[in-house]
Scaffold this active site. Structure first.
Site, PDB file in Angstrom:
ATOM      1  N   TYR A 144       0.856  -1.180   0.000  1.00 31.14           N
ATOM      2  CA  TYR A 144       0.000   0.000   0.000  1.00 31.14           C
ATOM      3  C   TYR A 144       0.893   1.231   0.000  1.00 31.14           C
ATOM      4  O   TYR A 144       1.845   1.318   0.780  1.00 31.14           O
ATOM      5  CB  TYR A 144      -0.890   0.002   1.249  1.00 31.14           C
ATOM      6  CG  TYR A 144      -1.778   1.222   1.402  1.00 31.14           C
ATOM      7  CD1 TYR A 144      -1.499   2.192   2.375  1.00 31.14           C
ATOM      8  CD2 TYR A 144      -2.891   1.410   0.604  1.00 31.14           C
ATOM      9  CE1 TYR A 144      -2.315   3.304   2.530  1.00 31.14           C
ATOM     10  CE2 TYR A 144      -3.710   2.527   0.756  1.00 31.14           C
ATOM     11  CZ  TYR A 144      -3.412   3.472   1.727  1.00 31.14           C
ATOM     12  OH  TYR A 144      -4.210   4.580   1.873  1.00 31.14           O
ATOM     13  N   ASP A 239       9.367   2.743  -0.938  1.00 30.78           N
ATOM     14  CA  ASP A 239       8.371   3.410  -0.108  1.00 30.78           C
ATOM     15  C   ASP A 239       8.704   3.073   1.344  1.00 30.78           C
ATOM     16  O   ASP A 239       8.343   2.005   1.837  1.00 30.78           O
ATOM     17  CB  ASP A 239       6.966   2.931  -0.485  1.00 30.78           C
ATOM     18  CG  ASP A 239       5.913   3.589   0.400  1.00 30.78           C
ATOM     19  OD1 ASP A 239       4.713   3.460   0.090  1.00 30.78           O
ATOM     20  OD2 ASP A 239       6.276   4.199   1.430  1.00 30.78           O
ATOM     21  N   LYS A 267       5.166   9.593   8.293  1.00 28.80           N
ATOM     22  CA  LYS A 267       5.004   9.088   9.655  1.00 28.80           C
ATOM     23  C   LYS A 267       6.070   9.619  10.623  1.00 28.80           C
ATOM     24  O   LYS A 267       6.005  10.755  11.079  1.00 28.80           O
ATOM     25  CB  LYS A 267       4.947   7.550   9.625  1.00 28.80           C
ATOM     26  CG  LYS A 267       3.720   7.014   8.834  1.00 28.80           C
ATOM     27  CD  LYS A 267       3.643   5.526   8.864  1.00 28.80           C
ATOM     28  CE  LYS A 267       2.624   4.998   7.876  1.00 28.80           C
ATOM     29  NZ  LYS A 267       1.246   5.019   8.377  1.00 28.80           N
TER      30      LYS A 267
HETATM   31  P1  KE4 Z   1      -0.527   8.520   4.356  1.00 24.41           P
HETATM   32  O1  KE4 Z   1      -1.054   9.206   3.123  1.00 24.41           O
HETATM   33  O2  KE4 Z   1      -1.594   7.710   5.078  1.00 24.41           O
HETATM   34  O3  KE4 Z   1       0.244   9.461   5.294  1.00 24.41           O
HETATM   35  O4  KE4 Z   1       0.590   7.468   3.890  1.00 24.41           O
HETATM   36  C1  KE4 Z   1       0.250   6.505   2.914  1.00 24.41           C
HETATM   37  C2  KE4 Z   1       1.202   5.335   3.029  1.00 24.41           C
HETATM   38  C3  KE4 Z   1       2.205   5.208   2.090  1.00 24.41           C
HETATM   39  N1  KE4 Z   1       3.095   4.181   2.149  1.00 24.41           N
HETATM   40  C4  KE4 Z   1       3.034   3.264   3.149  1.00 24.41           C
HETATM   41  C5  KE4 Z   1       4.041   2.153   3.180  1.00 24.41           C
HETATM   42  C6  KE4 Z   1       2.026   3.356   4.141  1.00 24.41           C
HETATM   43  O5  KE4 Z   1       1.976   2.426   5.124  1.00 24.41           O
HETATM   44  C7  KE4 Z   1       1.097   4.411   4.084  1.00 24.41           C
HETATM   45  C8  KE4 Z   1      -0.028   4.547   5.094  1.00 24.41           C
HETATM   46  N2  KE4 Z   1      -0.111   3.527   6.090  1.00 24.41           N
HETATM   47  C9  KE4 Z   1      -1.436   3.224   6.581  1.00 24.41           C
HETATM   48  C10 KE4 Z   1      -1.327   2.145   7.660  1.00 24.41           C
HETATM   49  N3  KE4 Z   1      -0.550   1.024   7.282  1.00 24.41           N
HETATM   50  C11 KE4 Z   1      -2.132   4.428   7.088  1.00 24.41           C
HETATM   51  C12 KE4 Z   1      -3.294   4.161   7.999  1.00 24.41           C
HETATM   52  C13 KE4 Z   1      -4.555   4.738   7.441  1.00 24.41           C
HETATM   53  O6  KE4 Z   1      -4.770   4.620   6.204  1.00 24.41           O
HETATM   54  O7  KE4 Z   1      -5.335   5.279   8.246  1.00 24.41           O
END
Ligand code: KE4
Length: 430
Positions: A144, A239, A267
């Site tokens: 993801y 990523d 994060k």
């Molecule tokens: P954000 O747009 O949510 O800040 O980041 C996206 C993203 C990109 N790449 C990786 C490897 C990620 O894990 C994420 C977002 N992680 C999820 C939880 N595994 C966010 C939680 C959520 O969607 O509320």
């Protein structure tokens, strides 16, 4: 456990926010209960609006590697806010954080700050397409990379929990430029990257997958990926939104000794405030506006509060012994989990690297999306609810990572182990 305030807030939230939450996984749909609303958090403990305390293993999905409310981070935000919250102009803070992050992450020559991991990854693939003049993006099943259109193809995290391969609203024209192949499958990788019919701009990968649960790269997978992309002139994007500053100061690329062309971060580098970043080779990054023609922008990019929080947090991580201490604590905890898993009457597969881990309710090995999908999500849901009732806050999805922070103390970890053992016994008795 009293949850009246959360129930009332959830009812009110659903009237004005889709699903009552601002991110789908928070709705706890896949674990069969309603979400608890948080009032505060300190160290490794989250307190909900009904005054219930929980030992937190979600850590805001990764940022809270120091634990919640670390004094250095809180003071940095507080004192910076006194001088204003946003200017839409460059500040010293973003230069300092950019220098610190580039000094920490081996492949970063230049970096651009944005406001989320999604912004980081969507900008990175636009940059790869602009730099190469090619359009195809290769990703891996179950990984993801945020919710930008190009990534909602066999994506992980919240998309899995909704049981959908992607999302309505993503035009076929976009999807046709994204090809998703199995993680850890070197043969599929070789065949895809060498396919003469594909005009590939980049490969984007979670160097350690965190969004189908934690899945480690098998021996040789990342190296072969690096060799092939270099040979074929394809941009390799790591990523590291989860793994960045989590697995080492230099993230997975330091831990595995593989240098990508571009890296996406998020994060941890925001210390809990909205920050993302993408960066890497100077020749590629100098293609980004205003230096070059690839456009990307953001009103709040480099926001001073977020930069101050990130600076305070990264400075703590750079102190001698931080990662050694976190590894020792995480390894001890994982060994306890493994002992409990070995005694369980049903299959549990524990995947761990550093302070991120997942207990899959599935037989092992869990090495890709297909094997992760064998997990018994209903059993995970029961486990989640039992742990919550026992004061332990886990991810409301089987397909996420659990995080140990510097704030978790031995007694809290022992309590979580005891609760896990008790929960497994109840699951076995059903
Ligand atoms: P954000 O747009 O949510 O800040 O980041 C996206 C993203 C990109 N790449 C990786 C490897 C990620 O894990 C994420 C977002 N992680 C999820 C939880 N595994 C966010 C939680 C959520 O969607 O509320």
């Amino acid at each position: 456990m009293q949850t009246d305030h959360s129930a009332r807030l959830f009812a009110a939230a659903k009237k004005v926010i889709p699903g009552g939450v601002n991110s789908p996984v928070r709705a706890c749909k896949s674990v069969g209960c309603d979400p608890l609303f948080v009032r505060k958090a300190k160290g490794a403990v989250i307190t909900d609006v009904d005054g219930n305390d929980f030992i937190d293993f979600v850590g805001s999905w990764g940022p809270m590697i120091l634990g919640h409310g670390h004094p250095a981070v809180v003071e940095a935000v507080r004192s910076t806010a006194l001088d204003g919250t946003s200017f839409g102009a460059p500040t010293p803070l973003e230069v300092e954080l950019a220098e610190l992050v580039c000094d920490s992450v081996p492949s970063l020559e230049k970096i651009r700050f944005v406001n989320s991991g999604t912004e980081a990854t969507m900008s990175a693939i636009r940059l790869a397409r602009g730099f190469t003049g090619r359009n195809m993006v290769i990703k891996f099943d179950g990984c993801y990379h945020g919710h930008a259109d190009s990534f909602l193809v066999k994506a992980g995290s919240g998309v899995i929990t909704l049981g959908i391969p992607g999302s309505p609203g993503v035009p076929e024209d976009i999807v046709k430029n994204t090809l998703s192949i199995p993680y850890n499958d070197v043969a599929a990788l070789e065949a895809t990257l060498r396919d003469p019919n594909l005009s590939i701009a980049c490969v984007i990968v979670e160097p350690v997958a965190g969004n189908m649960g934690v899945i480690l790269p098998e021996e040789g997978f990342l190296l072969r990926l690096r060799e092939l992309t270099r040979e074929l002139g394809i941009i390799l994007i790591f990523d590291e939104v989860i793994t960045g500053f989590r697995l080492a100061l230099g993230g997975a690329q330091e831990r595995f000794g593989i240098m990508p062309d571009l890296t996406c971060l998020g994060k941890i580098i925001g210390g809990g405030l909205p920050v993302g970043a993408y960066g890497g080779r100077q020749d590629i990054m100098d293609t980004v506006a205003p230096e070059g023609p690839v456009y990307q922008a953001g009103t709040l990019s480099g926001n001073p509060l977020a930069m101050a929080a990130g600076l305070a947090l990264v400075r703590e991580l750079r102190k001698p012994g931080f990662y050694e201490a976190l590894e020792e604590k995480s390894a001890w905890f994982a060994a306890g989990l493994q002992r409990i898993a070995d005694n369980a009457s049903f299959p549990i597969t524990l995947n761990r690297i550093g302070s991120m881990m997942t207990c899959f309710f599935a037989p092992g090995p869990v090495r890709d999306f297909e094997s992760a999908m064998r997990a018994d999500t209903a059993m995970y849901g029961r486990h989640y609810r039992q742990m919550l009732a026992g004061g332990v806050w886990l991810a409301p999805s089987q397909f996420e990572a659990a995080f140990v922070s510097a704030a978790h103390d031995r007694s809290q970890l022992e309590q979580a182990l005891a609760m896990t053992e008790s929960s497994f016994k109840k699951l076995a008795d059903r």
